[in-house]
Scaffold this motif. Structure first.
Motif, PDB file in Angstrom:
ATOM      1  N   GLU A  19     -37.737  -2.552 -60.822  1.00 37.58           N
ATOM      2  CA  GLU A  19     -38.664  -2.253 -59.736  1.00 37.58           C
ATOM      3  C   GLU A  19     -40.006  -1.845 -60.346  1.00 37.58           C
ATOM      4  OE1 GLU A  19     -36.896   0.557 -57.110  1.00 37.58           O
ATOM      5  OE2 GLU A  19     -35.255  -0.785 -56.557  1.00 37.58           O
ATOM      6  N   LYS A  20     -40.798  -2.867 -60.660  1.00 39.61           N
ATOM      7  CA  LYS A  20     -42.082  -2.603 -61.314  1.00 39.61           C
ATOM      8  C   LYS A  20     -43.216  -3.254 -60.519  1.00 39.61           C
ATOM      9  CE  LYS A  20     -40.300  -1.957 -65.946  1.00 39.61           C
ATOM     10  NZ  LYS A  20     -40.437  -2.285 -67.370  1.00 39.61           N
ATOM     11  N   ARG A  21     -43.058  -3.278 -59.224  1.00 44.55           N
ATOM     12  CA  ARG A  21     -44.041  -3.951 -58.388  1.00 44.55           C
ATOM     13  C   ARG A  21     -45.435  -3.352 -58.542  1.00 44.55           C
ATOM     14  NH1 ARG A  21     -43.067  -8.567 -57.136  1.00 44.55           N
ATOM     15  NH2 ARG A  21     -41.183  -8.132 -55.991  1.00 44.55           N
ATOM     16  N   GLY A  22     -45.508  -2.020 -58.614  1.00 42.61           N
ATOM     17  CA  GLY A  22     -46.807  -1.361 -58.728  1.00 42.61           C
ATOM     18  C   GLY A  22     -47.547  -1.782 -59.976  1.00 42.61           C
ATOM     19  N   LYS A  23     -46.842  -1.827 -61.112  1.00 47.20           N
ATOM     20  CA  LYS A  23     -47.479  -2.253 -62.357  1.00 47.20           C
ATOM     21  C   LYS A  23     -47.894  -3.718 -62.287  1.00 47.20           C
ATOM     22  CE  LYS A  23     -45.592   0.934 -65.809  1.00 47.20           C
ATOM     23  NZ  LYS A  23     -46.878   1.399 -66.341  1.00 47.20           N
ATOM     24  N   GLU A  24     -47.071  -4.545 -61.675  1.00 45.85           N
ATOM     25  CA  GLU A  24     -47.421  -5.959 -61.522  1.00 45.85           C
ATOM     26  C   GLU A  24     -48.706  -6.102 -60.728  1.00 45.85           C
ATOM     27  OE1 GLU A  24     -44.135  -9.110 -61.087  1.00 45.85           O
ATOM     28  OE2 GLU A  24     -43.285  -7.321 -60.147  1.00 45.85           O
ATOM     29  N   PHE A  25     -48.802  -5.347 -59.623  1.00 48.11           N
ATOM     30  CA  PHE A  25     -50.009  -5.397 -58.794  1.00 48.11           C
ATOM     31  C   PHE A  25     -51.236  -4.995 -59.604  1.00 48.11           C
ATOM     32  CE2 PHE A  25     -48.083  -4.781 -54.254  1.00 48.11           C
ATOM     33  CZ  PHE A  25     -47.438  -6.001 -54.381  1.00 48.11           C
ATOM     34  N   ALA A  56     -51.001 -13.503 -57.670  1.00 45.29           N
ATOM     35  CA  ALA A  56     -50.913 -12.359 -56.752  1.00 45.29           C
ATOM     36  C   ALA A  56     -50.035 -12.691 -55.551  1.00 45.29           C
ATOM     37  CB  ALA A  56     -52.313 -11.952 -56.295  1.00 45.29           C
ATOM     38  N   LYS A  57     -50.189 -13.892 -55.028  1.00 44.92           N
ATOM     39  CA  LYS A  57     -49.388 -14.286 -53.868  1.00 44.92           C
ATOM     40  C   LYS A  57     -47.921 -14.477 -54.242  1.00 44.92           C
ATOM     41  CE  LYS A  57     -53.193 -16.188 -51.187  1.00 44.92           C
ATOM     42  NZ  LYS A  57     -53.819 -17.365 -50.551  1.00 44.92           N
ATOM     43  N   THR A  58     -47.676 -14.920 -55.490  1.00 45.43           N
ATOM     44  CA  THR A  58     -46.302 -15.099 -55.959  1.00 45.43           C
ATOM     45  C   THR A  58     -45.539 -13.775 -55.953  1.00 45.43           C
ATOM     46  OG1 THR A  58     -46.910 -16.988 -57.319  1.00 45.43           O
ATOM     47  CG2 THR A  58     -44.871 -15.854 -57.899  1.00 45.43           C
ATOM     48  N   ILE A  59     -46.235 -12.679 -56.278  1.00 45.57           N
ATOM     49  CA  ILE A  59     -45.575 -11.360 -56.287  1.00 45.57           C
ATOM     50  C   ILE A  59     -45.802 -10.608 -54.980  1.00 45.57           C
ATOM     51  CG2 ILE A  59     -45.650 -11.193 -58.801  1.00 45.57           C
ATOM     52  CD1 ILE A  59     -47.997  -9.218 -58.485  1.00 45.57           C
ATOM     53  N   ASN A  60     -46.272 -11.334 -53.953  1.00 44.91           N
ATOM     54  CA  ASN A  60     -46.457 -10.774 -52.610  1.00 44.91           C
ATOM     55  C   ASN A  60     -47.461  -9.625 -52.562  1.00 44.91           C
ATOM     56  OD1 ASN A  60     -44.482 -12.525 -51.400  1.00 44.91           O
ATOM     57  ND2 ASN A  60     -42.896 -11.231 -52.316  1.00 44.91           N
ATOM     58  N   MET A  61     -48.529  -9.733 -53.348  1.00 50.13           N
ATOM     59  CA  MET A  61     -49.594  -8.750 -53.267  1.00 50.13           C
ATOM     60  C   MET A  61     -50.314  -8.895 -51.924  1.00 50.13           C
ATOM     61  SD  MET A  61     -52.984  -8.259 -55.677  1.00 50.13           S
ATOM     62  CE  MET A  61     -52.147  -7.574 -57.099  1.00 50.13           C
ATOM     63  N   PRO A  62     -50.538  -7.797 -51.209  1.00 53.38           N
ATOM     64  CA  PRO A  62     -51.234  -7.885 -49.916  1.00 53.38           C
ATOM     65  C   PRO A  62     -52.636  -8.473 -50.063  1.00 53.38           C
ATOM     66  CG  PRO A  62     -50.180  -5.735 -50.185  1.00 53.38           C
ATOM     67  CD  PRO A  62     -50.082  -6.435 -51.509  1.00 53.38           C
ATOM     68  N   ASP A 229     -45.070  -2.377 -70.687  1.00 54.09           N
ATOM     69  CA  ASP A 229     -45.140  -1.245 -69.767  1.00 54.09           C
ATOM     70  C   ASP A 229     -46.467  -0.489 -69.861  1.00 54.09           C
ATOM     71  OD1 ASP A 229     -42.712  -1.646 -68.569  1.00 54.09           O
ATOM     72  OD2 ASP A 229     -41.618  -0.239 -69.834  1.00 54.09           O
ATOM     73  N   HIS A 230     -47.228  -0.719 -70.926  1.00 54.41           N
ATOM     74  CA  HIS A 230     -48.514  -0.024 -71.073  1.00 54.41           C
ATOM     75  C   HIS A 230     -49.503  -0.551 -70.036  1.00 54.41           C
ATOM     76  CE1 HIS A 230     -52.310   1.361 -72.773  1.00 54.41           C
ATOM     77  NE2 HIS A 230     -51.603   2.228 -73.499  1.00 54.41           N
ATOM     78  N   ASP A 231     -50.205   0.360 -69.393  1.00 55.92           N
ATOM     79  CA  ASP A 231     -51.088  -0.007 -68.283  1.00 55.92           C
ATOM     80  C   ASP A 231     -52.213  -0.969 -68.679  1.00 55.92           C
ATOM     81  OD1 ASP A 231     -49.632   1.530 -66.531  1.00 55.92           O
ATOM     82  OD2 ASP A 231     -50.954   3.280 -66.659  1.00 55.92           O
TER      83      ASP A 231
END
Length: 250
Positions: A19-25, A56-62, A229-231
């Motif tokens: 569950e790394k959606r935030g980092k992906e965004f 972005a759309k692939t990972i469902n970014m708003p 994992d590094h920002d």
């Protein structure tokens, strides 16, 4: 190019379970902003921006996040100025590592990346120490099970559309293009109903090191995961392959 799919498959399976959606965004938003800053905010006239928006759309970014990232890049919204840097180094087993970085403070990022390398049995190297081993290429990965056409027909279509090569890797087909041809090949194949498991412009190794020890493979993957994992790390590339019997033991 050898073995790229196997690492990609491990990475994509991991991405589906973590569950790394935030980092992906965050990473994709940075990519959008940088693309908009360097090439303008119109995706029709900026292929890098168009590709970043597709990710972005692939990972469902708003859509609001996408629009905000574009405006940050074009200067319509205030934001930190991101600097793009490439770091190079070595993982256990002599594996070459390339990192694409986007940071607003180089003096913070450099020691943090150096620490991650040393903490995980790797070494951060000098500029140019491994980049000569990689070529920038477009890579499209297709799961054979999702194909609505014959494998050979897809290969022929891809080559006719401008792909440089098509490789077969167990359950996947890997289509390789020049960076300039990537989007046209991708979009043309999508018009034929082809779906991609992964699609990006990447630094692809010319040759790879086969890792035959589980302990070494674990160390390499641990380092790569720590770096990802590094920002400030946008992408991690490496020149290793894992035989199926090693993958099964991980």
């Amino acid at each position: 190019m050898a073995g790229h799919s196997k690492w990609a498959n491990i990475k994509h399976k991991k991405a589906k379970t973590d569950e790394k959606r935030g980092k992906e965004f965050t990473k994709v938003a940075k990519e959008i902003s940088i693309a908009a800053r360097t090439g303008g905010g119109d995706p029709d006239a900026n292929s890098n921006l168009r590709l970043a928006i597709q990710k972005a759309k692939t990972i469902n970014m708003p859509n609001d996040n996408i629009t905000r990232a574009i405006k940050k890049g074009t200067g319509e919204l205030d934001s930190e100025v991101l600097e793009e840097i490439v770091y190079e180094g070595y993982a256990p087993g002599g594996v070459a590592i390339m990192l694409e970085i986007a940071t607003d403070k180089r003096t913070r990022t450099a020691p943090e990346i150096r620490h991650l390398f040393s903490k995980n049995d790797g070494n951060l190297g000098e500029t140019g120490c491994v980049s000569w081993m990689f070529n920038r290429s477009g890579v499209l990965v297709v799961n054979k099970e999702t194909l609505n056409i014959d494998n050979e027909e897809l290969m022929l279509q891809a080559i006719e559309l401008g792909a440089e090569d098509v490789k077969e890797e167990n359950e996947a087909l890997e289509i390789v293009t020049m960076p300039e041809q990537f989007l046209s090949v991708k979009e043309s194949l999508e018009n034929y109903g082809i779906q991609f498991e992964a699609a990006d412009i990447e630094m692809v190794p010319e040759n790879s090191i086969e890792i035959n020890e589980v302990s070494t493979a674990q160390k390499i993957l641990k380092l790569i995961e720590a770096l990802e994992d590094h920002d400030d790390v946008q992408n991690v590339y490496a020149n290793f392959t894992l035989p199926d019997e090693i993958v099964e033991k991980l």
